[in-house]
Design a protein around this motif. Structure first.
Motif, PDB file in Angstrom:
ATOM      1  N   HIS A   1       0.850  -1.207   0.000  1.00 22.07           N
ATOM      2  CA  HIS A   1       0.000   0.000   0.000  1.00 22.07           C
ATOM      3  C   HIS A   1       0.885   1.256   0.000  1.00 22.07           C
ATOM      4  CE1 HIS A   1      -2.825  -3.027   0.881  1.00 22.07           C
ATOM      5  NE2 HIS A   1      -3.034  -2.820   2.160  1.00 22.07           N
ATOM      6  N   ALA A   2       1.893   1.254   0.871  1.00 19.71           N
ATOM      7  CA  ALA A   2       2.746   2.445   1.018  1.00 19.71           C
ATOM      8  C   ALA A   2       3.455   2.769  -0.295  1.00 19.71           C
ATOM      9  CB  ALA A   2       3.762   2.207   2.139  1.00 19.71           C
ATOM     10  N   LYS A   3       3.976   1.753  -0.970  1.00 17.82           N
ATOM     11  CA  LYS A   3       4.675   1.988  -2.238  1.00 17.82           C
ATOM     12  C   LYS A   3       3.711   2.492  -3.310  1.00 17.82           C
ATOM     13  CE  LYS A   3       7.567  -1.357  -3.448  1.00 17.82           C
ATOM     14  NZ  LYS A   3       8.137  -2.726  -3.510  1.00 17.82           N
ATOM     15  N   ALA A   4       2.512   1.981  -3.314  1.00 12.39           N
ATOM     16  CA  ALA A   4       1.539   2.420  -4.321  1.00 12.39           C
ATOM     17  C   ALA A   4       1.115   3.868  -4.075  1.00 12.39           C
ATOM     18  CB  ALA A   4       0.323   1.498  -4.310  1.00 12.39           C
ATOM     19  N   TYR A   5       0.917   4.238  -2.806  1.00 15.40           N
ATOM     20  CA  TYR A   5       0.598   5.636  -2.511  1.00 15.40           C
ATOM     21  C   TYR A   5       1.753   6.545  -2.949  1.00 15.40           C
ATOM     22  CZ  TYR A   5      -3.641   4.791   0.285  1.00 15.40           C
ATOM     23  OH  TYR A   5      -4.910   4.461   0.706  1.00 15.40           O
ATOM     24  N   ALA A   6       2.994   6.106  -2.654  1.00 18.42           N
ATOM     25  CA  ALA A   6       4.160   6.914  -3.043  1.00 18.42           C
ATOM     26  C   ALA A   6       4.208   7.075  -4.564  1.00 18.42           C
ATOM     27  CB  ALA A   6       5.439   6.259  -2.519  1.00 18.42           C
ATOM     28  N   ALA A   7       3.966   5.986  -5.276  1.00 19.99           N
ATOM     29  CA  ALA A   7       3.994   6.050  -6.744  1.00 19.99           C
ATOM     30  C   ALA A   7       2.899   6.955  -7.276  1.00 19.99           C
ATOM     31  CB  ALA A   7       3.839   4.637  -7.318  1.00 19.99           C
ATOM     32  N   ASP A   8       1.819   7.096  -6.489  1.00 16.82           N
ATOM     33  CA  ASP A   8       0.706   7.953  -6.884  1.00 16.82           C
ATOM     34  C   ASP A   8       0.985   9.424  -6.557  1.00 16.82           C
ATOM     35  OD1 ASP A   8      -1.908   7.896  -8.069  1.00 16.82           O
ATOM     36  OD2 ASP A   8      -2.743   8.399  -6.100  1.00 16.82           O
ATOM     37  N   GLY A   9       2.110   9.673  -5.884  1.00 16.81           N
ATOM     38  CA  GLY A   9       2.477  11.053  -5.572  1.00 16.81           C
ATOM     39  C   GLY A   9       2.199  11.490  -4.147  1.00 16.81           C
ATOM     40  N   ALA A  10       1.770  10.560  -3.298  1.00 13.12           N
ATOM     41  CA  ALA A  10       1.470  10.920  -1.910  1.00 13.12           C
ATOM     42  C   ALA A  10       2.749  11.002  -1.077  1.00 13.12           C
ATOM     43  CB  ALA A  10       0.530   9.878  -1.297  1.00 13.12           C
ATOM     44  N   HIS A  11       2.676  11.748   0.020  1.00  7.37           N
ATOM     45  CA  HIS A  11       3.676  11.686   1.083  1.00  7.37           C
ATOM     46  C   HIS A  11       3.245  10.540   2.002  1.00  7.37           C
ATOM     47  CE1 HIS A  11       4.909  15.554  -0.440  1.00  7.37           C
ATOM     48  NE2 HIS A  11       3.705  16.061  -0.175  1.00  7.37           N
ATOM     49  N   VAL A  12       4.162   9.698   2.402  1.00  8.92           N
ATOM     50  CA  VAL A  12       3.766   8.477   3.096  1.00  8.92           C
ATOM     51  C   VAL A  12       4.464   8.374   4.452  1.00  8.92           C
ATOM     52  CG1 VAL A  12       3.483   5.985   2.899  1.00  8.92           C
ATOM     53  CG2 VAL A  12       3.494   7.386   0.840  1.00  8.92           C
ATOM     54  N   VAL A  13       3.689   7.998   5.459  1.00  8.20           N
ATOM     55  CA  VAL A  13       4.185   7.837   6.826  1.00  8.20           C
ATOM     56  C   VAL A  13       4.034   6.374   7.218  1.00  8.20           C
ATOM     57  CG1 VAL A  13       3.922   8.605   9.219  1.00  8.20           C
ATOM     58  CG2 VAL A  13       3.397  10.193   7.329  1.00  8.20           C
ATOM     59  N   LEU A  14       5.171   5.750   7.562  1.00  7.52           N
ATOM     60  CA  LEU A  14       5.176   4.322   7.874  1.00  7.52           C
ATOM     61  C   LEU A  14       5.292   4.099   9.378  1.00  7.52           C
ATOM     62  CD1 LEU A  14       8.001   3.257   5.339  1.00  7.52           C
ATOM     63  CD2 LEU A  14       5.623   3.751   4.815  1.00  7.52           C
ATOM     64  N   LEU A  15       4.452   3.232   9.924  1.00 12.30           N
ATOM     65  CA  LEU A  15       4.557   2.821  11.326  1.00 12.30           C
ATOM     66  C   LEU A  15       4.735   1.309  11.367  1.00 12.30           C
ATOM     67  CD1 LEU A  15       3.185   5.645  11.707  1.00 12.30           C
ATOM     68  CD2 LEU A  15       1.815   4.608  13.527  1.00 12.30           C
ATOM     69  N   ASP A  16       5.681   0.832  12.181  1.00 11.57           N
ATOM     70  CA  ASP A  16       5.860  -0.622  12.337  1.00 11.57           C
ATOM     71  C   ASP A  16       6.904  -0.860  13.418  1.00 11.57           C
ATOM     72  OD1 ASP A  16       6.063  -3.510  11.829  1.00 11.57           O
ATOM     73  OD2 ASP A  16       5.191  -3.072   9.885  1.00 11.57           O
ATOM     74  N   ALA A  17       7.458  -2.070  13.438  1.00 12.80           N
ATOM     75  CA  ALA A  17       8.488  -2.507  14.388  1.00 12.80           C
ATOM     76  C   ALA A  17       7.955  -2.530  15.819  1.00 12.80           C
ATOM     77  CB  ALA A  17       9.741  -1.642  14.263  1.00 12.80           C
ATOM     78  N   PRO A  18       6.922  -3.339  16.069  1.00 13.30           N
ATOM     79  CA  PRO A  18       6.399  -3.467  17.432  1.00 13.30           C
ATOM     80  C   PRO A  18       7.388  -4.224  18.310  1.00 13.30           C
ATOM     81  CG  PRO A  18       5.386  -5.104  16.009  1.00 13.30           C
ATOM     82  CD  PRO A  18       6.235  -4.230  15.122  1.00 13.30           C
ATOM     83  N   SER A  19       7.227  -4.075  19.616  1.00 13.86           N
ATOM     84  CA  SER A  19       8.122  -4.806  20.521  1.00 13.86           C
ATOM     85  C   SER A  19       7.305  -5.598  21.531  1.00 13.86           C
ATOM     86  CB  SER A  19       9.054  -3.829  21.244  1.00 13.86           C
ATOM     87  OG  SER A  19       8.293  -2.836  21.875  1.00 13.86           O
ATOM     88  N   GLY A  20       7.846  -6.731  21.918  1.00 18.54           N
ATOM     89  CA  GLY A  20       7.255  -7.488  23.020  1.00 18.54           C
ATOM     90  C   GLY A  20       6.073  -8.361  22.644  1.00 18.54           C
ATOM     91  N   LEU A  21       5.896  -8.670  21.354  1.00 17.69           N
ATOM     92  CA  LEU A  21       4.821  -9.591  20.967  1.00 17.69           C
ATOM     93  C   LEU A  21       5.351 -11.026  21.129  1.00 17.69           C
ATOM     94  CD1 LEU A  21       3.491  -7.695  17.835  1.00 17.69           C
ATOM     95  CD2 LEU A  21       2.136  -8.251  19.854  1.00 17.69           C
ATOM     96  N   ALA A  22       4.815 -11.748  22.119  1.00 16.50           N
ATOM     97  CA  ALA A  22       5.379 -13.059  22.466  1.00 16.50           C
ATOM     98  C   ALA A  22       4.533 -14.227  21.993  1.00 16.50           C
ATOM     99  CB  ALA A  22       5.564 -13.133  23.986  1.00 16.50           C
ATOM    100  N   THR A  23       3.344 -13.961  21.468  1.00 16.36           N
ATOM    101  CA  THR A  23       2.417 -15.059  21.167  1.00 16.36           C
ATOM    102  C   THR A  23       2.222 -15.279  19.667  1.00 16.36           C
ATOM    103  OG1 THR A  23       0.445 -13.649  21.148  1.00 16.36           O
ATOM    104  CG2 THR A  23       1.154 -14.526  23.294  1.00 16.36           C
ATOM    105  N   VAL A  24       3.021 -14.608  18.863  1.00 14.91           N
ATOM    106  CA  VAL A  24       2.865 -14.711  17.408  1.00 14.91           C
ATOM    107  C   VAL A  24       3.814 -15.808  16.902  1.00 14.91           C
ATOM    108  CG1 VAL A  24       2.877 -13.410  15.251  1.00 14.91           C
ATOM    109  CG2 VAL A  24       2.422 -12.233  17.405  1.00 14.91           C
ATOM    110  N   PRO A  25       3.319 -16.804  16.164  1.00 12.57           N
ATOM    111  CA  PRO A  25       4.163 -17.948  15.800  1.00 12.57           C
ATOM    112  C   PRO A  25       5.059 -17.713  14.592  1.00 12.57           C
ATOM    113  CG  PRO A  25       1.932 -18.326  15.039  1.00 12.57           C
ATOM    114  CD  PRO A  25       1.914 -17.007  15.783  1.00 12.57           C
TER     115      PRO A  25
END
Ligand SMILES: NC(=O)c1ccc[n+]([C@@H]2O[C@H](COP(=O)([O-])OP(=O)(O)OC[C@H]3O[C@@H](n4cnc5c(N)ncnc54)[C@H](O)[C@@H]3O)[C@@H](O)[C@H]2O)c1
Length: 270
Positions: A23-47
């Motif tokens: 999604h972020a790359k497509a918005y950027a290609a469309d000319g949008a300014h893009v703000v990315l959020l990620d890299a959570p910490s402490g998630l222990a139950t995800v396999p």
């Protein structure tokens, strides 16, 4: 009428990989300014591993290369309402506001049956998907007010629309996001702000392709009909979802609000 998101400021949570990165790359290609959020910490139950700061840095470079607009990226766990508000205020201050917020961050986990989930598994999933959708919306909306065409996009799932064995926490969280999306559509309509959901079927990302999924599928066998797509496809591609996200957030969909658009290859039809 604005025909694209050219020049808009678009926030995407869970943007370091998978559908969010698409999604972020497509918005950027469309000319949008893009703000990315990620890299959570402490998630222990995800396999399977979630994205880390290296993934986020790599995503930043990819999004930057995809278009002419500004790119900002923040290590931010959507379960941390204060952090999400802080980084969106920073981004809005630097880019002039927020036009679109895509609540995409999500995790997946399972147990043989829903009553066998650990409380920690339930809570991490619900906090990321349901509470985390709200923390993003709550942080974004003050920066959207007064901006023509502003809107929220929530990423649902086929699990937002039917019961699916072994994943009651994920199903409940995604159903909850439907209620959040509709309520915000009502509350924000007088401001001209729209609120919608895109619901994908299984997509070709780490969430669906990691080795643990085979065990989950095993728990689901014989416990629910129609656990397959109607169209002859196993996994859809992130780009299939991206096209719907971009359309519903653009002015092409300017009178679409409170709506669910399923990109589910017919999974929920039967
Ligand atoms: N892959 C599928 O089969 C499928 C199907 C239907 C819906 N979905 C939904 O699509 C969305 C995107 O998932 P994906 O398929 O790209 O999976 P993915 O695992 O590749 O990407 C999810 C991203 O969200 C991030 N994330 C997870 N928890 C977070 C948190 N607490 N705070 C911030 N970031 C967090 C992860 O680090 C990761 O980068 C999710 O909401 C998911 O529930 C996925």
């Amino acid at each position: 009428m604005v025909l694209s998101t050219d020049g808009w400021v678009v926030v995407v949570s869970g943007a370091a990989r998978g559908q969010g990165l698409s999604h972020a790359k497509a918005y950027a290609a469309d000319g949008a300014h893009v703000v990315l959020l990620d890299a959570p910490s402490g998630l222990a139950t995800v396999p399977y591993p979630v994205a880390d700061e290296d993934d986020l840095a790599a995503a930043h470079a990819e999004v930057d290369a995809a278009g002419p607009g500004a790119v900002l990226s923040y290590a931010a766990d959507v379960r941390d309402a204060g952090r999400v508000a802080e980084v969106l205020a920073d981004a809005a201050g630097r880019l002039g506001g927020i036009d679109v917020a895509v609540a995409n961050a999500g995790i997946f986990s399972f147990a043989p049956s829903t009553w066998e989930l650990s409380p920690e598994t339930w809570k991490e999933c619900s906090d990321t998907i349901l509470y985390g959708s709200w923390t993003l919306a709550r942080a974004a909306i003050p920066h959207m007010l007064g901006r023509a065409g502003a809107n929220l996009v929530f990423v649902g799932s086929v699990s937002a629309h039917k019961g699916i064995a072994a994943t009651g926490h994920y199903v409940a969280a995604k159903h909850g996001v439907v209620g959040l999306m509709k309520t915000l559509a009502i509350e924000l309509a007088p401001e001209g702000i729209r609120s919608n959901m895109i619901s994908p079927t299984a997509a070709n990302t780490t969430m669906a392709t990691n080795p643990a999924m085979a065990e989950c599928v095993h728990y689901q066998e014989g416990r629910g009909s129609n656990m397959s797509n109607l169209l002859p496809v196993g996994l859809i591609e992130p780009r299939d979802v991206t096209d719907a996200v971009l359309w519903i957030s653009s002015d092409h969909a300017r009178y679409v609000t409170g709506e669910v658009l399923k990109v589910d290859a017919g999974f929920t039809v039967r």
